[in-house]
Design a protein around this motif. Sequence first.
Motif, PDB file in Angstrom:
ATOM      1  N   VAL A 233       0.811  -1.223   0.000  1.00 29.59           N
ATOM      2  CA  VAL A 233       0.000   0.000   0.000  1.00 29.59           C
ATOM      3  C   VAL A 233       0.841   1.267   0.000  1.00 29.59           C
ATOM      4  N   ASP A 234       2.100   1.168   0.411  1.00 31.64           N
ATOM      5  CA  ASP A 234       2.966   2.343   0.455  1.00 31.64           C
ATOM      6  C   ASP A 234       4.360   1.984  -0.041  1.00 31.64           C
ATOM      7  N   MET A 235       4.931   2.860  -0.852  1.00 32.48           N
ATOM      8  CA  MET A 235       6.321   2.756  -1.273  1.00 32.48           C
ATOM      9  C   MET A 235       6.994   4.065  -0.866  1.00 32.48           C
ATOM     10  N   VAL A 236       8.033   3.950  -0.035  1.00 33.35           N
ATOM     11  CA  VAL A 236       8.659   5.134   0.544  1.00 33.35           C
ATOM     12  C   VAL A 236      10.100   5.224   0.061  1.00 33.35           C
ATOM     13  N   LEU A 237      10.454   6.341  -0.564  1.00 35.70           N
ATOM     14  CA  LEU A 237      11.793   6.574  -1.094  1.00 35.70           C
ATOM     15  C   LEU A 237      12.485   7.595  -0.209  1.00 35.70           C
ATOM     16  N   PHE A 238      13.606   7.231   0.398  1.00 33.05           N
ATOM     17  CA  PHE A 238      14.322   8.192   1.241  1.00 33.05           C
ATOM     18  C   PHE A 238      15.824   8.077   1.012  1.00 33.05           C
ATOM     19  N   GLY A 239      16.489   9.238   1.072  1.00 31.08           N
ATOM     20  CA  GLY A 239      17.903   9.269   0.717  1.00 31.08           C
ATOM     21  C   GLY A 239      18.118   8.842  -0.717  1.00 31.08           C
ATOM     22  N   SER A 240      17.168   9.168  -1.590  1.00 33.78           N
ATOM     23  CA  SER A 240      17.185   8.644  -2.959  1.00 33.78           C
ATOM     24  C   SER A 240      17.969   9.531  -3.918  1.00 33.78           C
ATOM     25  N   PRO A 241      18.794   8.918  -4.779  1.00 26.07           N
ATOM     26  CA  PRO A 241      19.489   9.687  -5.813  1.00 26.07           C
ATOM     27  C   PRO A 241      18.594   9.960  -7.014  1.00 26.07           C
ATOM     28  N   GLY A 242      17.376   9.400  -7.002  1.00 26.28           N
ATOM     29  CA  GLY A 242      16.478   9.398  -8.144  1.00 26.28           C
ATOM     30  C   GLY A 242      16.084   7.969  -8.430  1.00 26.28           C
ATOM     31  N   THR A 243      15.155   7.774  -9.336  1.00 23.09           N
ATOM     32  CA  THR A 243      14.656   6.428  -9.597  1.00 23.09           C
ATOM     33  C   THR A 243      14.864   5.973 -11.034  1.00 23.09           C
ATOM     34  N   GLY A 244      15.239   6.895 -11.902  1.00 21.47           N
ATOM     35  CA  GLY A 244      15.288   6.589 -13.321  1.00 21.47           C
ATOM     36  C   GLY A 244      13.979   6.878 -14.015  1.00 21.47           C
ATOM     37  N   ALA A 245      12.938   7.179 -13.234  1.00 23.72           N
ATOM     38  CA  ALA A 245      11.621   7.512 -13.784  1.00 23.72           C
ATOM     39  C   ALA A 245      11.403   9.017 -13.683  1.00 23.72           C
ATOM     40  N   GLY A 246      10.580   9.539 -14.570  1.00 16.95           N
ATOM     41  CA  GLY A 246      10.315  10.964 -14.564  1.00 16.95           C
ATOM     42  C   GLY A 246       9.275  11.391 -13.554  1.00 16.95           C
ATOM     43  N   SER A 247       8.418  10.449 -13.135  1.00 15.24           N
ATOM     44  CA  SER A 247       7.369  10.793 -12.182  1.00 15.24           C
ATOM     45  C   SER A 247       6.905   9.546 -11.454  1.00 15.24           C
ATOM     46  N   ALA A 248       6.206   9.747 -10.340  1.00 12.85           N
ATOM     47  CA  ALA A 248       5.682   8.628  -9.561  1.00 12.85           C
ATOM     48  C   ALA A 248       4.676   7.826 -10.369  1.00 12.85           C
ATOM     49  N   ARG A 249       3.979   8.480 -11.287  1.00 16.64           N
ATOM     50  CA  ARG A 249       2.972   7.782 -12.099  1.00 16.64           C
ATOM     51  C   ARG A 249       3.590   6.722 -12.995  1.00 16.64           C
ATOM     52  N   GLN A 250       4.882   6.844 -13.266  1.00 16.32           N
ATOM     53  CA  GLN A 250       5.539   5.881 -14.153  1.00 16.32           C
ATOM     54  C   GLN A 250       5.992   4.616 -13.429  1.00 16.32           C
ATOM     55  N   LEU A 251       5.898   4.590 -12.107  1.00 13.87           N
ATOM     56  CA  LEU A 251       6.348   3.415 -11.364  1.00 13.87           C
ATOM     57  C   LEU A 251       5.313   2.299 -11.478  1.00 13.87           C
ATOM     58  N   PRO A 252       5.766   1.040 -11.539  1.00 14.75           N
ATOM     59  CA  PRO A 252       4.846  -0.096 -11.760  1.00 14.75           C
ATOM     60  C   PRO A 252       4.155  -0.553 -10.473  1.00 14.75           C
ATOM     61  N   THR A 253       3.492   0.373  -9.804  1.00 14.70           N
ATOM     62  CA  THR A 253       2.841   0.048  -8.538  1.00 14.70           C
ATOM     63  C   THR A 253       1.565   0.859  -8.391  1.00 14.70           C
ATOM     64  N   GLY A 254       0.607   0.295  -7.676  1.00 13.99           N
ATOM     65  CA  GLY A 254      -0.591   1.035  -7.317  1.00 13.99           C
ATOM     66  C   GLY A 254      -0.494   1.609  -5.917  1.00 13.99           C
ATOM     67  N   ALA A 255       0.653   1.435  -5.275  1.00 13.26           N
ATOM     68  CA  ALA A 255       0.851   1.924  -3.906  1.00 13.26           C
ATOM     69  C   ALA A 255       0.982   3.448  -3.904  1.00 13.26           C
ATOM     70  N   ARG A 256       0.717   4.034  -2.750  1.00 11.68           N
ATOM     71  CA  ARG A 256       1.022   5.449  -2.561  1.00 11.68           C
ATOM     72  C   ARG A 256       2.536   5.592  -2.532  1.00 11.68           C
ATOM     73  N   VAL A 257       3.056   6.575  -3.242  1.00 16.91           N
ATOM     74  CA  VAL A 257       4.503   6.789  -3.314  1.00 16.91           C
ATOM     75  C   VAL A 257       4.859   8.020  -2.484  1.00 16.91           C
ATOM     76  N   TRP A 258       5.790   7.829  -1.558  1.00 17.52           N
ATOM     77  CA  TRP A 258       6.251   8.884  -0.667  1.00 17.52           C
ATOM     78  C   TRP A 258       7.721   9.167  -0.941  1.00 17.52           C
ATOM     79  N   ALA A 259       8.145  10.389  -0.646  1.00 21.54           N
ATOM     80  CA  ALA A 259       9.564  10.729  -0.778  1.00 21.54           C
ATOM     81  C   ALA A 259       9.943  11.727   0.303  1.00 21.54           C
ATOM     82  N   GLY A 260      11.140  11.539   0.884  1.00 19.74           N
ATOM     83  CA  GLY A 260      11.638  12.456   1.891  1.00 19.74           C
ATOM     84  C   GLY A 260      13.148  12.451   1.896  1.00 19.74           C
ATOM     85  N   ARG A 261      13.730  13.563   2.318  1.00 20.75           N
ATOM     86  CA  ARG A 261      15.181  13.649   2.410  1.00 20.75           C
ATOM     87  C   ARG A 261      15.556  14.586   3.548  1.00 20.75           C
TER      88      ARG A 261
END
Length: 331
Positions: A233-261
């Motif tokens: 239900v949740d995918m949390v990205l922290f301390g991330s250099p980036g994902t290779g994707a341009g936006s959260a909508r491009q990720l292959p998941t229906g989970a809520r995507v969070w990001a923090g640094r």
Amino acid sequence: MAGPSGSAARSARSGPRAPSTGRLRRTLLASLVAAAVVFPMSAAASPDVPAPAPAAFTQDAAPHERYAANRANLAEAARMAEDAGRTGRAVRLRAMEAAGAAQFLAFDGRGRGRAVEVFGDLGSADRVAVLVPGSDTTLDTYQRFRAGAVSLQQRLQAEHPRSAVVAWLGYDTPGTVSTTVLTTDRAGEAAAELGRFLDRLRGMTGPDGRLSLLCHSYGSVVCARTVTGPAVVDMVLFGSPGTGAGSARQLPTGARVWAGRGSGDWIGTVPHVRLGGLGFGTDPVDPAFGARSFAAGAAGHSDYLKPGTESLESLVAIVLGTTPTAEAPHA
């Protein structure tokens, strides 16, 4: 004799043609990415040590059967490392043994090593956090990774006893000082492994179990390529250099995507570019990426799960399904 034309004269005076502005920019950006990602941390070399093959299980093996077999495998790996004169690895494996009735769903002591450890009771848990580590996480640096998992589990248990944490070192993490850490190549292989693991994990949890993926540093690149089912239900990205994707909508998941640094995290100085497969593109904490933001306080790159930090409190809130404090938009 007629003299050279104006353009020829200018060419002769200026010497060899300078590289194009575009090529210079690409070279400079690539160098900046390499410098920012590689040099702030030092790699820990992992010796190619002998160890037994991983324990084999049937598809329906219960967690307690896996725990017992993997504890035996861990003990044998420690003995073999000691006999081979690999004292550093042997000491680290003994420390893993000494942690009590360790609950390893998977363990492989060969090479850099892999381990999947559970904290809490999976069978009764309805909130499960899966930690996915970044570069240079091996059996030789495992205690650092494990400490974060223990810290998270202690806070979750204080709020919600039916919770569990899984420390998933289920892939060969890239070395920080390597070209691999600047590409998504290793992440693609790891994402396939993680996806299969999540499918199996869902059958080990309570009937109403919900999973959260907590993805640190290069682990966020792995998670961003992982196809997840409805239990995540949740995918949390922290301390991330980036994902290779341009936006959260491009990720292959229906989970809520969070990001923090955290404000003390050096990864924030990494140029968010992607050039010919090098780099990871859009910054996940940029509002343009489209992730939900959470407050990470003053966390440094390795501090997000330390006790008493604002980042840990935010991660606990996300796993439990409550609303974490939102981070102010990043410039």
